[in-house]
Design a protein around this motif. Structure first.
Motif, short mmCIF file in Angstrom:
data_model
loop_
_atom_site.label_atom_id
_atom_site.label_comp_id
_atom_site.label_asym_id
_atom_site.label_seq_id
_atom_site.Cartn_x
_atom_site.Cartn_y
_atom_site.Cartn_z
N ILE A 16 -17.74 34.40 -21.50
CA ILE A 16 -16.43 33.79 -21.74
C ILE A 16 -16.44 33.08 -23.09
O ILE A 16 -17.28 32.20 -23.34
CB ILE A 16 -16.07 32.80 -20.62
N VAL A 17 -15.51 33.45 -23.95
CA VAL A 17 -15.34 32.81 -25.25
C VAL A 17 -14.13 31.90 -25.15
O VAL A 17 -12.98 32.37 -25.08
CB VAL A 17 -15.15 33.86 -26.36
N ASP A 18 -14.37 30.60 -25.12
CA ASP A 18 -13.33 29.63 -24.82
C ASP A 18 -13.43 28.43 -25.76
O ASP A 18 -14.46 27.74 -25.77
CB ASP A 18 -13.48 29.18 -23.36
N PRO A 19 -12.40 28.21 -26.61
CA PRO A 19 -11.12 28.93 -26.65
C PRO A 19 -11.16 30.12 -27.62
O PRO A 19 -12.05 30.20 -28.47
CB PRO A 19 -10.16 27.87 -27.17
N PHE A 20 -10.20 31.00 -27.45
CA PHE A 20 -9.96 32.08 -28.39
C PHE A 20 -8.74 31.69 -29.22
O PHE A 20 -7.64 31.54 -28.70
CB PHE A 20 -9.70 33.39 -27.64
N ASP A 21 -8.96 31.50 -30.50
CA ASP A 21 -7.89 31.04 -31.38
C ASP A 21 -7.45 32.17 -32.32
O ASP A 21 -8.28 32.90 -32.86
CB ASP A 21 -8.35 29.85 -32.22
N VAL A 22 -6.14 32.27 -32.49
CA VAL A 22 -5.57 33.25 -33.41
C VAL A 22 -4.88 32.48 -34.53
O VAL A 22 -3.91 31.76 -34.29
CB VAL A 22 -4.54 34.15 -32.70
N PRO A 23 -5.38 32.58 -35.76
CA PRO A 23 -4.76 31.86 -36.88
C PRO A 23 -3.27 32.18 -37.01
O PRO A 23 -2.87 33.34 -37.01
CB PRO A 23 -5.54 32.38 -38.10
N GLY A 24 -2.46 31.13 -37.05
CA GLY A 24 -1.02 31.30 -37.22
C GLY A 24 -0.28 31.79 -35.99
O GLY A 24 0.87 32.26 -36.10
N PHE A 25 -0.89 31.68 -34.81
CA PHE A 25 -0.30 32.23 -33.58
C PHE A 25 1.12 31.73 -33.35
O PHE A 25 2.03 32.52 -33.06
CB PHE A 25 -1.19 31.89 -32.39
N ASP A 26 1.34 30.42 -33.46
CA ASP A 26 2.66 29.87 -33.16
C ASP A 26 3.74 30.37 -34.10
O ASP A 26 4.91 30.52 -33.71
CB ASP A 26 2.61 28.34 -33.20
N THR A 27 3.36 30.64 -35.35
CA THR A 27 4.32 31.19 -36.31
C THR A 27 4.54 32.67 -36.09
O THR A 27 5.69 33.15 -36.12
CB THR A 27 3.81 30.96 -37.75
N LEU A 28 3.48 33.41 -35.83
CA LEU A 28 3.58 34.85 -35.65
C LEU A 28 4.45 35.24 -34.46
O LEU A 28 5.13 36.27 -34.48
CB LEU A 28 2.18 35.45 -35.48
N ARG A 29 4.44 34.44 -33.42
CA ARG A 29 5.18 34.77 -32.21
C ARG A 29 6.68 34.55 -32.35
O ARG A 29 7.46 35.01 -31.52
CB ARG A 29 4.65 33.96 -31.03
N GLN A 30 7.09 33.89 -33.41
CA GLN A 30 8.50 33.56 -33.58
C GLN A 30 9.31 34.76 -34.08
O GLN A 30 8.80 35.64 -34.77
CB GLN A 30 8.66 32.40 -34.58
N ASP A 31 10.61 34.78 -33.74
CA ASP A 31 11.57 35.77 -34.25
C ASP A 31 11.14 37.21 -34.02
O ASP A 31 11.32 38.08 -34.88
CB ASP A 31 11.81 35.54 -35.75
#
Length: 509
Positions: free
Chosen positions: A324-339
């Motif tokens: 288990i790799v915890d946490p798994f972070d994605v750079p810019g996730f909150d921005t990428l998911r928008q629109d």
């Protein structure tokens, strides 16, 4: 009694006309799997006719609880009889021979109404099957019934249609089964058929599967044809199995995979698929797997009981051999998911109407609005779709599918690059962070739907598997997200988790 008079009438006619012999022992259809059914056929324990009759009797007895089904196939027993005769002659079973399935009411099925839950299509009978239905029938499946759905597939929250009313969750009838494939979810969970089909624009396979303790596969966009299916947003739409086990879901999915010239997006799957996906049903498939925990979707506004189930699921994954790799972070996730959302319903629906329905009185979205709806929720959504076209949000990037929309491509690349950097096989998070909502409070209690965030936009496959129950006997699911066309990996991981935990249990109807 059964609330839907059409279902009742068809059941009555079908059962009264049934002249099948009785099996040596009454058939308990509860939790029957495809392999168990085929073993029974081979051993002579029961026939396809006897099994089909047993499901029909169960529907007649219990569907009044959930209001999950819209139409019974009046030819189901005759089809079963033909399949029995074929097996007696050949001694060979086709992949899904004699397997009764439930089909969502937005998938063209010859000889049966395909309403999408709407008044406008209430009397629409397709001239031919959708390609996936043709494939299932060629594999020997029996279309047993059509299932209720959220009208036009608008709602992830609940499953209410103008034609058949509201479907209830069989685990607790005061709660929603989610949407829009809630009828399939409730009926398969209730053992009204062996397997089911749903469609998923953002949530609608995985949400009802999670709420009904089922396995739901949202496959890679392009793996399976959507031709002959009433669209919501075709750039997102996927059709897939909703079943009680990973193995059954894999068997149903396997039959539907393939390039369809009428659905150009499937051309992307060429050379990336398998004829045999069952080879990936590996019981110890989690051993050595690296799984990332996407805390962005499991830490915020999470019900404490869901949180506890998810943390236990991570411990279970670890005990079953995963790293288990915890946490798994994605750079810019909150921005990428928008629109990421684009409204294409008007264009997609009008193409479907012109191609299949072919009526002068129903050609446009304005015609649909004119005909009207019994659902206040659907009325609001129709008005919104009529007045809005293009991308929701602030971005002016042109809309496209997951292979051509630059925002979607960027989101997917970020997800897969982050997975590659950590050598992950999959990413996990709760399918919903909150419990199912009460039916009479479905809008105010709707929250925690993680299904809408990643895979509908990136095109990546995402499978949900039961991970336990909260108070009120309400199911919850864990979701496995993979790379494009990584169905083999997800099957292996989901199957291993399922076999190591066995959370699925039938509702007490």
């Amino acid at each position: 009694m059964i609330r839907n008079p059409l279902v009742f009438l068809l059941l009555l006619v079908t059962l009264l006309g049934c002249k099948t012999s009785e099996p040596a022992e009454p058939i308990d259809v509860t939790e029957l799997t495809i392999s168990e059914i085929h073993d029974a056929y081979k051993s002579g324990t029961f026939t396809a006719q006897q099994l089909t009759k047993a499901y029909l009797e169960r529907i007649a007895l219990l569907d009044s609880n959930t209001n999950a089904l819209t139409t019974i196939n009046p030819e189901a027993l005759d089809i079963a009889k033909q399949l029995d005769a074929e097996f007696e002659k050949t001694g060979v079973l086709r992949p899904l021979q004699g397997i009764p399935i439930i089909v969502k009411d937005n998938i063209n099925t010859e000889g049966m109404p395909t309403t999408a839950g709407s008044l406008a299509l209430a009397d629409y009978f397709p001239e031919e099957d959708a390609p996936i239905i043709k494939k299932l029938k060629q594999a020997g499946a029996i279309v047993l019934a059509k299932s209720n759905m959220a009208e036009w597939a608008f709602s992830p929250m609940h499953s209410e249609s103008s034609t058949h009313g509201t479907t209830r969750n069989p685990y607790n009838l005061d709660y929603v089964p989610a949407g829009s494939s809630g009828g399939t979810g409730a009926s398969v969970a209730s053992n009204f058929g062996t397997a089911g089909l749903g469609t998923d624009t953002g949530n609608s396979i995985r949400g009802p599967s999670s709420h009904n303790a089922l396995v739901g596969f949202r496959t890679t966009l392009g793996l399976i044809s959507r031709t002959g299916i009433v669209p919501l947003y075709l750039r997102n739409d996927v059709v897939g199995p909703m079943c009680r086990t990973v193995e059954d879901a894999t068997r149903v999915m396997e039959v539907m995979v393939g390039v369809d010239p009428e659905d150009p997006i499937t051309e992307h799957s060429r050379g990336k698929t398998y004829t045999d996906y069952r080879q990936f049903l590996v019981k110890d498939g989690l051993k050595g797997a690296r799984i990332g925990v996407l805390r962005e979707l499991s830490e915020h506004e999470v019900d404490p009981e869901i949180k506890a189930l998810f943390e236990q699921a991570l411990l279970d994954l670890d005990s079953l051999g995963a790293e288990i790799v915890d946490p798994f972070d994605v750079p810019g996730f909150d921005t990428l998911r928008q629109d990421q959302w684009c409204a294409t319903f008007k264009k997609d629906l009008e193409h479907f109407l012109a191609t299949y329905v072919k009526r002068d009185t129903i050609q446009t979205l304005e015609d649909i609005v004119r005909i009207g709806t019994k659902s206040e929720f659907a009325k609001q959504r129709l008005s919104s779709q009529k007045d809005h076209d293009g991308r929701w949000g602030d971005s002016d990037v042109p809309c496209g599918d997951a292979y051509h929309d630059i925002k979607r491509i960027a989101f997917r690349k970020a997800m897969e690059n982050a997975m590659d950097s950590l050598k992950l096989d999959a990413v996990v998070y709760p399918s919903w962070n909150n419990k199912p909502a009460h039916i009479d409070k479905f809008q105010e209690e709707y929250r925690g739907d993680n299904n809408q965030v990643i895979s509908p936009h990136t095109g990546q496959p995402a499978f949900t598997v039961p991970m336990g129950y909260t108070s009120g006997n309400l199911p919850a699911g864990i979701q496995f997200l993979g790379r494009m066309y990584a169905e083999p990996v997800l099957i292996k991981l989901a199957y291993s988790y399922e076999q190591g935990t066995h959370h699925r249990k039938p509702p007490k109807l």
